[in-house]
Design a protein around this motif. Structure first.
Motif, short mmCIF file in Angstrom:
data_model
loop_
_atom_site.label_atom_id
_atom_site.label_comp_id
_atom_site.label_asym_id
_atom_site.label_seq_id
_atom_site.Cartn_x
_atom_site.Cartn_y
_atom_site.Cartn_z
N GLN A 364 4.84 22.34 1.57
CA GLN A 364 3.63 21.44 1.50
C GLN A 364 3.67 20.24 1.04
OE1 GLN A 364 1.32 25.10 -0.43
NE2 GLN A 364 -0.21 24.21 0.98
N VAL A 365 3.23 19.19 1.41
CA VAL A 365 3.47 17.81 0.99
C VAL A 365 1.96 17.27 0.84
CG1 VAL A 365 4.47 15.69 1.54
CG2 VAL A 365 5.65 17.59 2.19
N ILE A 366 1.82 16.67 -0.43
CA ILE A 366 0.39 16.26 -0.78
C ILE A 366 0.40 14.91 -1.40
CG2 ILE A 366 -1.43 17.04 -2.13
CD1 ILE A 366 0.81 19.67 -1.73
N PRO A 367 -0.50 14.04 -0.70
CA PRO A 367 -0.29 12.77 -1.24
C PRO A 367 -0.73 12.61 -2.88
CG PRO A 367 -1.69 12.79 0.61
CD PRO A 367 -1.13 14.08 0.42
N PHE A 368 0.00 11.62 -3.69
CA PHE A 368 -0.20 11.69 -5.00
C PHE A 368 -0.60 10.07 -5.50
CE2 PHE A 368 1.10 11.28 -9.69
CZ PHE A 368 0.55 12.37 -10.16
N SER A 369 -1.48 9.87 -6.35
CA SER A 369 -1.10 8.58 -7.00
C SER A 369 -1.18 8.50 -8.27
CB SER A 369 -2.78 7.85 -6.41
OG SER A 369 -3.77 8.45 -7.05
N VAL A 370 -0.36 7.27 -8.73
CA VAL A 370 -0.09 7.19 -10.23
C VAL A 370 -1.08 6.81 -10.86
CG1 VAL A 370 1.39 6.11 -11.72
CG2 VAL A 370 2.44 7.07 -9.71
N PRO A 371 -1.78 7.21 -12.14
CA PRO A 371 -2.73 6.82 -12.71
C PRO A 371 -2.45 5.55 -13.57
CG PRO A 371 -1.89 8.84 -13.62
CD PRO A 371 -1.14 8.77 -12.49
N ARG A 372 -3.32 4.87 -13.63
CA ARG A 372 -3.23 3.43 -14.34
C ARG A 372 -1.93 2.93 -14.56
NH1 ARG A 372 -6.07 4.44 -19.68
NH2 ARG A 372 -4.91 6.41 -19.99
N THR A 373 -1.21 2.44 -13.49
CA THR A 373 0.21 1.97 -13.60
C THR A 373 0.50 0.81 -14.65
OG1 THR A 373 0.38 2.90 -11.13
CG2 THR A 373 2.30 1.65 -12.19
N GLU A 374 -0.40 -0.10 -14.53
CA GLU A 374 -0.46 -1.55 -15.05
C GLU A 374 -0.53 -0.88 -16.74
OE1 GLU A 374 -3.02 -4.26 -13.87
OE2 GLU A 374 -2.16 -4.68 -11.98
N GLU A 411 -1.12 10.92 -25.18
CA GLU A 411 -2.61 10.96 -24.02
C GLU A 411 -2.32 10.75 -22.66
OE1 GLU A 411 -5.08 8.38 -26.32
OE2 GLU A 411 -5.42 9.87 -27.82
N TYR A 412 -1.28 9.49 -22.20
CA TYR A 412 -1.11 9.37 -20.95
C TYR A 412 -0.28 10.34 -20.31
CZ TYR A 412 0.36 6.99 -16.92
OH TYR A 412 0.53 6.59 -15.53
N GLN A 413 0.62 11.05 -20.98
CA GLN A 413 1.45 11.97 -20.40
C GLN A 413 0.60 13.34 -20.09
OE1 GLN A 413 3.71 14.46 -23.25
NE2 GLN A 413 5.51 14.37 -21.90
N GLN A 414 -0.39 13.53 -21.05
CA GLN A 414 -1.42 14.72 -20.56
C GLN A 414 -2.22 14.41 -19.31
OE1 GLN A 414 -1.15 17.80 -21.86
NE2 GLN A 414 0.63 16.86 -22.89
N GLU A 415 -2.69 13.10 -19.32
CA GLU A 415 -3.64 12.61 -18.32
C GLU A 415 -2.65 12.68 -17.16
OE1 GLU A 415 -5.22 8.79 -16.31
OE2 GLU A 415 -4.74 8.39 -18.56
N PHE A 416 -1.42 12.37 -16.94
CA PHE A 416 -0.72 12.65 -15.82
C PHE A 416 -0.31 14.01 -15.34
CE2 PHE A 416 3.04 12.28 -13.09
CZ PHE A 416 3.00 11.06 -12.38
N ILE A 417 -0.14 14.90 -16.38
CA ILE A 417 0.09 16.26 -16.31
C ILE A 417 -1.16 16.92 -15.52
CG2 ILE A 417 0.54 18.79 -17.28
CD1 ILE A 417 2.63 17.15 -19.28
N ALA A 418 -2.34 16.60 -16.16
CA ALA A 418 -3.76 16.93 -15.81
C ALA A 418 -3.66 17.13 -14.19
CB ALA A 418 -4.54 16.68 -16.72
N LYS A 419 -3.23 15.80 -13.77
CA LYS A 419 -3.62 15.33 -12.35
C LYS A 419 -2.48 16.00 -11.59
CE LYS A 419 -4.06 11.41 -9.28
NZ LYS A 419 -4.45 9.89 -9.26
N TRP A 420 -1.27 16.21 -12.20
CA TRP A 420 -0.44 16.99 -11.46
C TRP A 420 -0.72 18.49 -11.20
CZ3 TRP A 420 5.30 15.81 -11.34
CH2 TRP A 420 6.31 16.80 -10.94
N ARG A 421 -1.47 19.17 -12.33
CA ARG A 421 -1.93 20.41 -12.23
C ARG A 421 -2.99 20.65 -11.24
NH1 ARG A 421 2.30 23.31 -14.23
NH2 ARG A 421 2.58 23.32 -16.37
N SER A 422 -3.94 19.55 -11.36
CA SER A 422 -5.06 19.76 -10.52
C SER A 422 -4.64 19.68 -8.94
CB SER A 422 -5.84 18.42 -10.70
OG SER A 422 -5.46 17.40 -9.95
#
Length: 537
Positions: A364-374, A411-422
């Motif tokens: 399964q291949v799912i689109p992902f977007s990186v949060p707040r890259t800048e 905090e950013y690491q947890q934000e990224f992991i939360a998106k991953w988990r979602s």
């Protein structure tokens, strides 16, 4: 609005790059013009010449023992097969070491990738010959190259800085000890970028390392000597370090595989650094090799109780074969761009190609977007590397507000992991950084390395696998490249990667922290699918 966007890009990209440039320039001037440091450089260059002569002499002595030796079949063996033949005494230790000594010297003459010869390899070879078969390790008889920063007793670990010359290590570092205990034979040290904070590969002591597939291009950095040596077959397995892509960029530029592990899974004791004490973006060790199975074999050897005994700060987490060998379908996130640096046409095509192959194979291949890259690049990544404005590099001062910086990273690491988990992902597929840049261009487009540096900030295991090469069509499409901000930084990126038809292009495979085996399993899947596509039906 376009003017505001342009200014935003300048602030977010140019300021940290300029800051890094000032820091590196300041460091260069500080160490270059100090009289004691200046005088060390010619002596270091002479020592290298003498070491390479000793290397040639050892190769000749070994050659005399086996005058009919044909190194070609040995150099063509993948690591797994080489070890099998050495363990079964189908190949002699002398023939293998001789083959790699000779080949490494040839490669060095072309690309300038070696900084030192490890004379003790001859003594180690003799010690290995006395072992019983039951005492032979997983890397028995394998010649291995080491990035300059790995401490080897009696040898400098310079980080490309004159002030670190003539300070030989008092003992081997932990990783070097474990490799030797597993039967590997470290035989050379390889070139790096000055201070290790560049993905070019040049320093005032040993000069510029070139990309063997295009001598106008850099081999990448900071483990650039490793990438170049491996690409031309002068080594079969090498150890690098990675702070912002320093394993993965040379591997992708040169067409090899490489992985940075989760911080603290491998010992960092006896690994030199220009700046110690960083916690938010840590430097980690990792192997480079021709294929994924070789990376896995190296980690099997390193992730041992022996390493934990030598360095109790490293958790004892043996290699999990059941995860690496699993064949269950994966749920894979992917993105073609981080929305910050527009990928080159070949980078985007590599991800499209790989995601299609994975989907066709039943994953399964799912689109992902990186949060707040800048924000992640400017405030967290660059801020963590140079949290004190470069003062530690220049004056060894203490960074201000460091705890707040660490909290923001967490905090950013947890934000990224939360998106991953979602999205219920197992792993993530992204562009690497390709193709190889012209020499001198990494300093102009430092932010483009954040495709890889993001996972140093997050402290996720990440590896690169070559999947294709730059095509004439990629080169045609590059002519229309404008970037997201259409400023001179984007223009420099376009210039850096042009003229690259035939050069390798990799993708990046990422897993969550402590999931190196899953990361390698994903890399192996990509490698296998790409290879099967390339083979004639």
């Amino acid at each position: 609005m376009p003017g505001v966007i342009w200014l935003s890009h300048s602030l977010v990209v140019l300021l940290p790059v300029a800051l890094l440039g000032v820091v590196l320039l300041g460091a260069t001037m500080l160490f270059w013009w100090q009289a004691p440091a200046w005088s060390k450089i010619p002596r270091a260059q002479k020592r290298r010449e003498e070491a390479l002569r000793r290397m040639a002499a050892l190769a000749e002595r070994l050659r005399q023992q086996e005058p009919e030796l044909d190194p070609k079949p040995i150099l063509e063996l993948p690591l797994e097969k080489l070890v099998q033949k050495l363990l079964a005494d189908e190949l002699s230790l002398e023939s293998v070491l001789c083959s790699y000594l000779e080949e490494a010297m040839k490669v060095h003459q072309e690309v300038n990738c070696l900084t030192d010869f490890l004379d003790e390899c001859e003594e180690q070879l003799q010690a290995l010959k006395k072992l019983k078969k039951s005492e032979r390790g997983l890397l028995y008889g394998v010649p291995i190259s080491l990035k300059d920063v790995y401490d080897c007793m009696g040898h400098d670990s310079t980080c490309g800085l004159a002030q670190f010359l003539e300070k030989p290590a008092a003992k081997d570092g932990v990783i070097v000890k474990v490799l030797k205990a597993q039967g590997a034979i470290p035989f050379v040290k390889t070139n790096i970028s000055q201070t290790l904070l560049s993905f070019d590969c040049s320093n005032p002591i040993y000069g510029q390392t070139l990309n063997p597939q295009n001598l106008k291009k850099t081999s990448g950095g900071s483990s650039g000597g490793e990438g170049a040596l491996l690409a031309k077959g002068g080594s079969i397995l090498g150890m690098g370090t990675d702070t912002g892509g320093s394993i993965r960029i040379p591997a992708s530029f040169c067409g090899a595989c490489g992985i940075r592990v989760t911080g603290y899974r491998l010992s960092n004791s006896g690994v030199a650094s220009a700046v110690k004490g960083r916690k938010a973006v840590v430097t980690v060790a990792g192997p480079l090799a021709w294929d994924v199975e070789s990376l896995a074999l190296c980690l099997r050897a390193l992730l041992s109780e022996h390493m934990h005994r030598l360095d109790p700060t490293v958790p004892f987490l043996p290699f999990r074969e059941e995860v690496y060998s699993s064949n269950r379908p994966l749920r894979i996130g992917y993105y073609e761009s981080d929305g910050f640096t527009q990928p080159s046409p070949s980078m985007a095509r590599a991800v499209k190609l790989t995601s299609r192959l994975l989907r066709d194979a039943g994953h399964q291949v799912i689109p992902f977007s990186v949060p707040r890259t800048e924000y992640a690049f400017f405030h967290l990544y660059t801020g963590s590397l140079l949290a004190d404005g470069g003062a530690s590099l220049l004056e060894k001062l203490t960074p201000k507000k460091l705890w707040e910086q660490h909290t923001a990273v967490e905090e950013y690491q947890q934000e990224f992991i939360a998106k991953w988990r979602s999205l219920d992902l197992d792993v993530l597929l992204s562009p690497a950084l390709d193709p190889a840049f012209y020499v001198g261009y990494p300093a102009k487009v430092q932010a483009s390395s954040f495709y890889l540096g993001l996972y140093n900030l997050l402290n996720f295991p990440a590896g690169v696998v070559p999947v294709t090469t730059v095509t004439p069509q990629d080169e045609k499409e590059l002519a229309f490249y404008r970037g997201y901000y259409r400023d001179h930084v984007d223009k420099s990126f376009q210039e850096a990667v042009r003229g690259s038809v035939g050069l390798p292009v990799a993708v990046q495979c990422i897993a969550l922290p402590w999931e190196e085996e899953l990361c390698l399993r994903f890399m192996k899947e990509v490698e296998t699918l790409v290879k099967s596509k390339m083979e004639p039906k």
